[in-house]
Design a protein around this motif. Structure first.
Motif, PDB file in Angstrom:
ATOM      1  N   HIS A 236      13.212   9.923 -21.516  1.00  0.00           N
ATOM      2  CA  HIS A 236      13.765   8.200 -22.216  1.00  0.00           C
ATOM      3  C   HIS A 236      14.147   8.366 -23.360  1.00  0.00           C
ATOM      4  O   HIS A 236      15.423   7.150 -23.778  1.00  0.00           O
ATOM      5  CB  HIS A 236      12.273   7.684 -21.959  1.00  0.00           C
ATOM      6  CG  HIS A 236      12.600   6.446 -22.115  1.00  0.00           C
ATOM      7  ND1 HIS A 236      13.745   4.967 -20.817  1.00  0.00           N
ATOM      8  CD2 HIS A 236      12.354   5.341 -23.142  1.00  0.00           C
ATOM      9  CE1 HIS A 236      13.894   4.448 -21.570  1.00  0.00           C
ATOM     10  NE2 HIS A 236      13.442   4.258 -22.732  1.00  0.00           N
ATOM     11  N   LEU A 237      13.524   8.769 -24.384  1.00  0.00           N
ATOM     12  CA  LEU A 237      14.099   8.932 -25.751  1.00  0.00           C
ATOM     13  C   LEU A 237      15.388  10.132 -26.182  1.00  0.00           C
ATOM     14  O   LEU A 237      16.027  10.380 -27.122  1.00  0.00           O
ATOM     15  CB  LEU A 237      12.845   9.476 -26.468  1.00  0.00           C
ATOM     16  CG  LEU A 237      12.079   8.146 -26.828  1.00  0.00           C
ATOM     17  CD1 LEU A 237      10.958   8.207 -28.070  1.00  0.00           C
ATOM     18  CD2 LEU A 237      12.638   6.768 -27.542  1.00  0.00           C
ATOM     19  N   GLY A 238      15.745  10.812 -25.315  1.00  0.00           N
ATOM     20  CA  GLY A 238      16.595  12.021 -25.307  1.00  0.00           C
ATOM     21  C   GLY A 238      16.255  12.973 -26.502  1.00  0.00           C
ATOM     22  O   GLY A 238      16.727  13.507 -27.252  1.00  0.00           O
ATOM     23  N   VAL A 239      14.570  13.478 -26.730  1.00  0.00           N
ATOM     24  CA  VAL A 239      13.883  14.166 -27.483  1.00  0.00           C
ATOM     25  C   VAL A 239      13.207  15.596 -26.692  1.00  0.00           C
ATOM     26  O   VAL A 239      12.756  14.582 -25.814  1.00  0.00           O
ATOM     27  CB  VAL A 239      13.141  13.475 -28.679  1.00  0.00           C
ATOM     28  CG1 VAL A 239      14.455  12.558 -29.360  1.00  0.00           C
ATOM     29  CG2 VAL A 239      12.697  12.761 -27.997  1.00  0.00           C
ATOM     30  N   PRO A 240      12.872  16.185 -27.651  1.00  0.00           N
ATOM     31  CA  PRO A 240      11.980  16.862 -26.599  1.00  0.00           C
ATOM     32  C   PRO A 240      10.505  16.326 -26.294  1.00  0.00           C
ATOM     33  O   PRO A 240      10.522  16.186 -27.803  1.00  0.00           O
ATOM     34  CB  PRO A 240      12.548  18.291 -28.051  1.00  0.00           C
ATOM     35  CG  PRO A 240      13.342  18.321 -28.404  1.00  0.00           C
ATOM     36  CD  PRO A 240      13.532  16.547 -28.229  1.00  0.00           C
ATOM     37  N   CYS A 241       9.811  16.914 -25.675  1.00  0.00           N
ATOM     38  CA  CYS A 241       8.519  16.749 -25.969  1.00  0.00           C
ATOM     39  C   CYS A 241       7.629  18.101 -26.475  1.00  0.00           C
ATOM     40  O   CYS A 241       7.607  18.776 -26.709  1.00  0.00           O
ATOM     41  CB  CYS A 241       7.255  16.608 -24.247  1.00  0.00           C
ATOM     42  SG  CYS A 241       6.747  16.288 -24.331  1.00  0.00           S
ATOM     43  N   GLU A 242       6.864  17.491 -27.329  1.00  0.00           N
ATOM     44  CA  GLU A 242       6.716  18.944 -28.457  1.00  0.00           C
ATOM     45  C   GLU A 242       5.018  19.222 -27.764  1.00  0.00           C
ATOM     46  O   GLU A 242       3.843  18.837 -28.236  1.00  0.00           O
ATOM     47  CB  GLU A 242       5.738  18.511 -29.722  1.00  0.00           C
ATOM     48  CG  GLU A 242       7.480  17.557 -30.563  1.00  0.00           C
ATOM     49  CD  GLU A 242       8.007  19.214 -30.693  1.00  0.00           C
ATOM     50  OE1 GLU A 242       8.162  20.142 -31.207  1.00  0.00           O
ATOM     51  OE2 GLU A 242       9.243  18.895 -31.283  1.00  0.00           O
ATOM     52  N   PRO A 243       4.662  20.795 -27.946  1.00  0.00           N
ATOM     53  CA  PRO A 243       4.115  21.455 -27.330  1.00  0.00           C
ATOM     54  C   PRO A 243       3.138  21.255 -27.858  1.00  0.00           C
ATOM     55  O   PRO A 243       3.298  21.981 -29.305  1.00  0.00           O
ATOM     56  CB  PRO A 243       4.179  22.775 -27.022  1.00  0.00           C
ATOM     57  CG  PRO A 243       5.817  22.786 -27.054  1.00  0.00           C
ATOM     58  CD  PRO A 243       6.151  22.127 -27.541  1.00  0.00           C
ATOM     59  N   PHE A 244       1.567  21.044 -27.964  1.00  0.00           N
ATOM     60  CA  PHE A 244       0.156  21.108 -28.714  1.00  0.00           C
ATOM     61  C   PHE A 244      -1.120  21.947 -28.625  1.00  0.00           C
ATOM     62  O   PHE A 244      -0.706  21.384 -26.972  1.00  0.00           O
ATOM     63  CB  PHE A 244      -0.081  19.672 -29.319  1.00  0.00           C
ATOM     64  CG  PHE A 244       0.708  18.758 -30.512  1.00  0.00           C
ATOM     65  CD1 PHE A 244      -0.544  18.507 -31.646  1.00  0.00           C
ATOM     66  CD2 PHE A 244       1.225  18.462 -30.566  1.00  0.00           C
ATOM     67  CE1 PHE A 244      -0.067  17.406 -32.568  1.00  0.00           C
ATOM     68  CE2 PHE A 244       2.569  17.757 -31.565  1.00  0.00           C
ATOM     69  CZ  PHE A 244       1.021  17.610 -32.619  1.00  0.00           C
ATOM     70  N   PRO A 245      -1.070  22.691 -28.898  1.00  0.00           N
ATOM     71  CA  PRO A 245      -2.705  22.941 -27.940  1.00  0.00           C
ATOM     72  C   PRO A 245      -3.745  22.852 -28.228  1.00  0.00           C
ATOM     73  O   PRO A 245      -3.480  21.528 -27.341  1.00  0.00           O
ATOM     74  CB  PRO A 245      -2.958  24.281 -29.590  1.00  0.00           C
ATOM     75  CG  PRO A 245      -3.443  22.957 -30.646  1.00  0.00           C
ATOM     76  CD  PRO A 245      -1.407  22.730 -30.768  1.00  0.00           C
ATOM     77  N   GLY A 246      -4.254  23.516 -26.981  1.00  0.00           N
ATOM     78  CA  GLY A 246      -5.250  22.696 -26.399  1.00  0.00           C
ATOM     79  C   GLY A 246      -5.118  21.874 -24.557  1.00  0.00           C
ATOM     80  O   GLY A 246      -3.795  21.476 -24.554  1.00  0.00           O
ATOM     81  N   GLY A 247      -5.800  21.197 -24.756  1.00  0.00           N
ATOM     82  CA  GLY A 247      -5.294  19.651 -23.713  1.00  0.00           C
ATOM     83  C   GLY A 247      -5.557  18.862 -24.017  1.00  0.00           C
ATOM     84  O   GLY A 247      -5.067  18.200 -25.390  1.00  0.00           O
ATOM     85  N   HIS A 248      -5.799  17.656 -23.286  1.00  0.00           N
ATOM     86  CA  HIS A 248      -5.735  16.189 -23.900  1.00  0.00           C
ATOM     87  C   HIS A 248      -6.265  16.018 -24.947  1.00  0.00           C
ATOM     88  O   HIS A 248      -6.190  14.930 -24.982  1.00  0.00           O
ATOM     89  CB  HIS A 248      -6.557  15.288 -22.552  1.00  0.00           C
ATOM     90  CG  HIS A 248      -6.220  14.375 -22.447  1.00  0.00           C
ATOM     91  ND1 HIS A 248      -4.433  12.883 -22.322  1.00  0.00           N
ATOM     92  CD2 HIS A 248      -6.998  12.636 -23.327  1.00  0.00           C
ATOM     93  CE1 HIS A 248      -4.776  11.911 -22.682  1.00  0.00           C
ATOM     94  NE2 HIS A 248      -6.077  11.888 -22.661  1.00  0.00           N
ATOM     95  N   ASN A 249      -7.763  16.613 -24.924  1.00  0.00           N
ATOM     96  CA  ASN A 249      -8.864  16.316 -26.033  1.00  0.00           C
ATOM     97  C   ASN A 249      -9.009  17.281 -27.023  1.00  0.00           C
ATOM     98  O   ASN A 249      -9.748  17.102 -27.633  1.00  0.00           O
ATOM     99  CB  ASN A 249     -10.365  15.619 -25.845  1.00  0.00           C
ATOM    100  CG  ASN A 249     -10.184  14.262 -25.583  1.00  0.00           C
ATOM    101  OD1 ASN A 249      -9.415  13.457 -25.747  1.00  0.00           O
ATOM    102  ND2 ASN A 249     -11.575  13.974 -25.514  1.00  0.00           N
ATOM    103  N   ALA A 250      -7.807  17.557 -27.136  1.00  0.00           N
ATOM    104  CA  ALA A 250      -7.658  18.817 -28.270  1.00  0.00           C
ATOM    105  C   ALA A 250      -7.558  18.470 -29.633  1.00  0.00           C
ATOM    106  O   ALA A 250      -8.314  19.177 -30.731  1.00  0.00           O
ATOM    107  CB  ALA A 250      -6.350  19.651 -28.362  1.00  0.00           C
ATOM    108  N   TYR A 251      -7.271  17.064 -30.023  1.00  0.00           N
ATOM    109  CA  TYR A 251      -7.939  16.879 -31.324  1.00  0.00           C
ATOM    110  C   TYR A 251      -9.085  17.181 -31.904  1.00  0.00           C
ATOM    111  O   TYR A 251      -9.481  17.686 -33.456  1.00  0.00           O
ATOM    112  CB  TYR A 251      -6.939  16.046 -32.076  1.00  0.00           C
ATOM    113  CG  TYR A 251      -7.877  14.500 -30.959  1.00  0.00           C
ATOM    114  CD1 TYR A 251      -8.454  13.195 -32.226  1.00  0.00           C
ATOM    115  CD2 TYR A 251      -7.207  13.877 -30.352  1.00  0.00           C
ATOM    116  CE1 TYR A 251      -9.017  12.750 -31.853  1.00  0.00           C
ATOM    117  CE2 TYR A 251      -8.518  12.631 -29.779  1.00  0.00           C
ATOM    118  CZ  TYR A 251      -8.997  12.305 -29.773  1.00  0.00           C
ATOM    119  OH  TYR A 251      -9.739  11.071 -30.088  1.00  0.00           O
ATOM    120  N   THR A 252      -9.888  16.941 -31.390  1.00  0.00           N
ATOM    121  CA  THR A 252     -11.346  16.681 -31.216  1.00  0.00           C
ATOM    122  C   THR A 252     -12.104  17.962 -31.037  1.00  0.00           C
ATOM    123  O   THR A 252     -13.052  18.586 -31.907  1.00  0.00           O
ATOM    124  CB  THR A 252     -12.257  15.513 -30.521  1.00  0.00           C
ATOM    125  OG1 THR A 252     -11.973  15.882 -28.932  1.00  0.00           O
ATOM    126  CG2 THR A 252     -11.486  14.655 -30.950  1.00  0.00           C
TER     127      THR A 252
END
Length: 268
Positions: A236-252
Motif C-alpha cells: 500500500h505504501l510502495g515500500v519494501p516489507c523489511e524481514p526480521f529474524p524469527g516469528g511473530h514474537n521474536a522481539y521477546t
C-alpha cells in the motif's frame, strides 16, 4: 536507568529511560509490560536512548479508565514522548504495539521520525476471506475468555499466531509468570482485543504521511495472517516489507537479533 510515573487523563504511566543517543520508543504487543522489552532495550541502549513503558492498565500503569480504543493508547504514548523530547523519535511496535505505533504516527506525525511496525494487525488490508478469518480469530479469543477464562483464551492466541516460546536465544531464559501475569492478560482479553478487532485506519493517511513508515515481518511467520498484513501495508505504501529474524514474537524470544536488525533498518 531512570524510572518515572507520568499522570495522564485516567491513568498513571510507569516508564523507563535508559541508554544514550537518539530516542527510540519500544511498544510491546499482547499484554507485554515494560519488562517484556527489557532484553531488547538493553541490546539497544549503547546506541539509543530507549523509552519503555507499561501500557495503561498493565503492571505499574494503574488506571481508573481502561483503554477501549487504540487511540487512547496512542494518546498515552504521545503524552509520554512530550515529557522526554521535543524532537521526532524512532518508534518500534510489534503486533498490537505496531498498531498503536501506526495510530500515533497518523495522529501526531510531528512526534515520529521513523516508525517500524512489525506485523501490526491492520486487518482491513486483508482480502475479504482472510479478513473474515482474522476477525473470527479475535472473536474466538473473546468468546473463549468469556466462557473458559484467561488460560484457554491465551492458548488460542498462541495457536493462531504460532508462538513457540522454546525458539529463543540461548542466553534469553524463559520468563516465569509473575503476579501481574493474570491481571495483565485480563486487560488484553477484556479491553484490548475488542479494540484491536474493531480498529480501522483511513488508509490514504498512510500514503500522505510525512513520517517514514517501515512495515516489518518475521522470516518464520509467513504462514500467519499478521505477516500478510505487514506485506500488504508495504504494498500500500510502495515500500519494501523489511524481514526480521524469527516469528511473530521474536522481539521477546530473539532480542539480540531483533536489536541488530532494527538498528540496520533505522539507519539504512
Amino acid at each position: 536507568m531512570k524510572e518515572s510515573v507520568l499522570e495522564v487523563p485516567g491513568a498513571r504511566l510507569h516508564h523507563f529511560v535508559r541508554g544514550s543517543g537518539p530516542l527510540l520508543v519500544l511498544i510491546a504487543g499482547g499484554f507485554g509490560d515494560a519488562t517484556v522489552t527489557d532484553a531488547l532495550a538493553n541490546h539497544l541502549a549503547d546506541r539509543y536512548t530507549v523509552l519503555t513503558y507499561d501500557r495503561r492498565g498493565l503492571s505499574g500503569s494503574t488506571t481508573d479508565s481502561p483503554a477501549l480504543t487504540v487511540a487512547t493508547h496512542a494518546d498515552d504514548i504521545s503524552l509520554l514522548l512530550a515529557t522526554v523530547t521535543t524532537e521526532p523519535a524512532y518508534v518500534y511496535g510489534s503486533s498490537f504495539g505496531g498498531l498503536i505505533a501506526l495510530e500515533l504516527t497518523l495522529k501526531n506525525p510531528d512526534q515520529v521520525g521513523t516508525v517500524v511496525a512489525h506485523e501490526a494487525p491492520v486487518t482491513q488490508l486483508l482480502p475479504a476471506p482472510e479478513r473474515a478469518v482474522a476477525i473470527q480469530d479475535f472473536l474466538t479469543v473473546e468468546e473463549t475468555f468469556a466462557t473458559e477464562g484467561v488460560g484457554p483464551a491465551l492458548s488460542y492466541y498462541a495457536k493462531f499466531l504460532d508462538l513457540d516460546p522454546t525458539d529463543r536465544e540461548a542466553d534469553n531464559p524463559l520468563r516465569t509468570p509473575g503476579p501481574d501475569h493474570l491481571p495483565n492478560a485480563t486487560v488484553l482479553l477484556a479491553h484490548d482485543t475488542p479494540a484491536i478487532r474493531t480498529h480501522t485506519f483511513n488508509l490514504t493517511d498512510f500514503q500522505n504521511s510525512p513520517v517514514r513508515i517501515i512495515p516489518a515481518a518475521g522470516q518464520d511467520s509467513t504462514h500467519i495472517w499478521p505477516n500478510k498484513c505487514a506485506e500488504l501495508l508495504a504494498d500500500h505504501l510502495g515500500v519494501p516489507c523489511e524481514p526480521f529474524p524469527g516469528g511473530h514474537n521474536a522481539y521477546t524470544y530473539h532480542p539480540r537479533a531483533t536489536a541488530h536488525r532494527l538498528h540496520q533498518v533505522l539507519t539504512s
